[in-house]
Design an enzyme around this catalytic site. Structure first.
Site, PDB file in Angstrom:
ATOM      1  N   ALA A  39      -1.835 -16.133 -36.516  1.00 57.11           N
ATOM      2  CA  ALA A  39      -3.167 -16.723 -36.626  1.00 57.11           C
ATOM      3  C   ALA A  39      -3.074 -18.163 -37.127  1.00 57.11           C
ATOM      4  CB  ALA A  39      -4.061 -15.855 -37.512  1.00 57.11           C
ATOM      5  N   CYS A  40      -3.919 -18.542 -38.079  1.00 62.11           N
ATOM      6  CA  CYS A  40      -3.981 -19.940 -38.510  1.00 62.11           C
ATOM      7  C   CYS A  40      -2.726 -20.397 -39.237  1.00 62.11           C
ATOM      8  CB  CYS A  40      -5.201 -20.144 -39.403  1.00 62.11           C
ATOM      9  SG  CYS A  40      -6.774 -19.842 -38.547  1.00 62.11           S
ATOM     10  N   ALA A  41      -1.907 -19.463 -39.694  1.00 60.12           N
ATOM     11  CA  ALA A  41      -0.659 -19.807 -40.390  1.00 60.12           C
ATOM     12  C   ALA A  41       0.524 -19.917 -39.437  1.00 60.12           C
ATOM     13  CB  ALA A  41      -0.368 -18.773 -41.470  1.00 60.12           C
TER      14      ALA A  41
END
Length: 372
Positions: free
Chosen positions: A156-158
């Site tokens: 995801a965003c990481a």
């Protein structure tokens, strides 16, 4: 082991953008139509009324004023409210691969490198356009690489920081000399523009970062350390996947778009991200004042400022924790790379910075880098 350095970052965002005013206008028009068409069910209490959104609500909730998107017309179409990305034949370059390729070429050009200099490509993003063959392999081919490897991954965003850790270890152990990480994020394709709590959050952007062995040439940013943590949570979720067509009948309602409990995410992510960052700073023998700047995932202005304040133990001024989400929104994994690229040229050799990204999973990654 060899040093691993950040040699360059390249990124691109679509030219078309949507202001809060434009987004609110189409959302409220949809809400009014939905409420009118379902007035009886709403009055009977069997269906919930959709409340209006507002520019004030969006800015206070997120700090976002604008976002760039791959297809504005589709999102502004009241009967559609999702991007229109035409299907391409198998022989044509996939849309996401093309989006990633633009950032990849910018990163290579900035570093004065070509495809022949690369050992591998990692596509790290919230979602890939298909399960296989890998979007990364398609980008590898489109770049003209004649050797090496490529793979897709998602956290995801990481995702960018998780991929940086993978690339760093491959470079430090001598298994590769140069790895290109590409984060092509088309978040408008999985966002739910008819859901008030998420309709304003995301924008589209693609970023790429080139990591190399530090002995190749002077300059760059030494990637001194990375720390990763994950913790299971349903508070931020998207159910798009290859099993969707097996789980529901044709007449059953099913929406696989992004869904989140914003208050819970806020409560959970701040201590997790600041904790991972603080532990990494301490692990490397530094104090918070040894870190000049934090380039954080642009999820939400309050989260960015809270994480920076806790991790660096000082007020999150524009110099300490730069903000770009006001213009670009949340562009998932690409945002931390974009923020770094836009706000790092003023730093001097020897100065250090913190990169930190956090998102669904939960997943969190932090990296300490030092300008050489």
């Amino acid at each position: 082991m060899r040093d691993c350095v950040i040699r360059s970052v390249g990124w691109t965002a679509p030219e078309a953008s949507i202001s809060n005013e434009e987004l609110v206008k189409v959302f409220n028009t949809y809400a009014d139509r939905f409420n009118a068409e379902n007035a009886d069910a709403i009055a009977a209490g069997t269906l919930a009324e959709i409340p209006h959104s507002s520019e004030k609500f969006i800015e206070q909730a997120s700090g976002i004023l604008n976002r760039h998107v791959v297809d504005k017309a589709g999102l502004m179409d009241l009967d559609r409210m999702r991007p229109r990305i035409p299907h391409r034949e198998k022989e044509a370059l996939a849309y996401q691969a093309e989006f990633g390729l633009s950032a990849a070429k910018k990163a290579l050009d900035k570093a004065g490198r070509t495809a022949d200099d690369l050992d591998g490509v990692i596509v790290a993003s919230s979602a890939q356009q298909r399960n296989f063959p890998g979007v990364s392999v398609e980008i590898q081919n489109a770049l003209g690489m004649t050797r090496g490897w490529a793979f897709d991954m998602t956290m995801a965003c990481a995702s960018a920081i998780f991929a940086m850790q993978q690339a760093r270890e491959l470079i430090r152990t001598g298994q590769a000399d140069a790895i290109l990480i590409v984060c092509p994020e088309i978040m408008s394709a999985i966002n739910h523009y008819r859901r008030r709590e998420v309709h304003f959050i995301f924008g589209d952007a693609s970023a790429a970062i080139l990591l190399e062995a530090g002995d190749r040439e002077p300059g760059g940013w030494e990637l001194q350390g990375v720390r990763l943590e994950t913790k299971w949570s349903n508070a931020l979720r998207s159910d798009f996947g290859f099993m969707n067509h097996t789980e529901f009948e044709d007449d059953e309602p099913f929406e696989a778009f992004v869904d989140q409990d914003g208050h819970r995410v806020f409560r959970d992510v701040i201590p997790m991200a600041s904790g991972v960052s603080s532990k990494l700073i301490a692990d490397l023998g530094y104090q918070p004042h040894d870190i000049r700047r934090a380039w954080l995932h642009q999820a939400n202005i309050r989260i960015v400022q809270a994480v920076a304040k806790k991790a660096l133990d000082r007020e999150p001024t524009a110099d300490v924790a730069p903000i770009i989400l006001n213009e670009y929104g949340n562009t998932s994994s690409s945002s931390v790379l974009m923020t770094f690229d836009m706000h790092s040229s003023d730093m001097k050799p020897g100065e250090r910075g913190l990169m930190c990204a956090f998102g669904a999973g939960y997943g969190c990654g932090a990296a300490i880098i030092q300008k050489r």
